[in-house]
Design a protein around this motif. Structure first.
Motif: not given
Length: 240
Positions: A122-123, A128-129
């Protein structure tokens, strides 16, 4: 050191790198590819999109061909001759059977022992996405590596099943386990990213070569602390 990277396996001959966009491999991984091709190994690229939605100032119909040319040029810098595109829509790739089938079919055609992809988490670093495309493609690659060897899954592909994938190596992982010494491939890793000049010039006002060198060399130096002081590209390695 308990957190020291293990060396990547070396007892393989063919690899297939599968990512979402042109430039995904050039943000570090290409230096490892240069090291592998120098050693006589075969590496092919499979890109899910043509990156047509990646430059705000260039319309997709124009941008796609530009980014394809840049990707082919960057691949050539590190000794990769085969670059294929799947033509999924940039920015809206959907995880599911269609994507898994496309990737499994490519694995069956290329018959790699090592498959390489990009962070499906996810990151990035928990801060950070990550983008939907990266998540979808990375996850699909991990699944398709198994699908490719099962004759009852996607039985209509042109090439027969291939159960020879031994590892999937994930670049940009939040939890890397292995690394490649890129002392000999680092300079070409930098130059491969510089080939994405249109993308970099839209991304930053910094000189493209200075931008690429700072990013690639800085990342490799950071990884060196966990790899005997050698500039390195880290991966999370999954065994199949």
């Amino acid at each position: 050191m308990a957190d020291r990277f293990e060396p990547m396996p070396e007892d393989w001959q063919r690899a297939l790198a599968v990512v979402a966009h042109p430039d995904d491999l050039e943000y570090g991984c290409a230096a490892a590819v240069a090291t592998w091709t120098d050693a006589g190994r075969e590496v092919s690229y499979l890109i899910a999109t043509r990156g047509e939605a990646g430059i705000d100032t260039i319309a997709p119909a124009e941008c796609g061909p530009v980014r394809e040319r840049e990707e082919r040029a960057s691949a050539a810098v590190v000794g990769v001759d085969v670059v294929e595109f799947l033509d999924h829509a940039d920015g809206v790739i959907e995880y599911g059977p269609a994507l898994r089938r496309d990737i499994a079919a490519a694995i069956r055609r290329h018959r790699p022992e090592l498959v390489i992809t990009l962070n499906p988490d996810d990151t990035w670093g928990g801060t950070y996405w990550n983008t939907p495309d990266h998540r979808a493609v990375g996850r699909a690659v991990l699944d398709a590596a198994g699908d490719a060897g099962n004759r009852w899954i996607f039985p209509d592909t042109e090439a027969p099943p291939w159960n020879g994938v031994r590892w999937v190596a994930v670049a940009g992982s939040n939890s890397p386990t292995h690394a490649v010494d890129v002392t000999g491939g680092l300079e070409r890793g930098v130059r491969s990213l510089v080939e994405h000049r249109a993308y970099i010039e839209a991304l930053t006002d910094q000189d493209p070569e200075a931008y690429a060198r700072e990013l690639i060399e800085g990342s490799a130096r950071e990884a060196a602390a966990r790899f005997g002081g050698h500039p390195a590209i880290p991966f999370r390695l999954f065994r199949f």
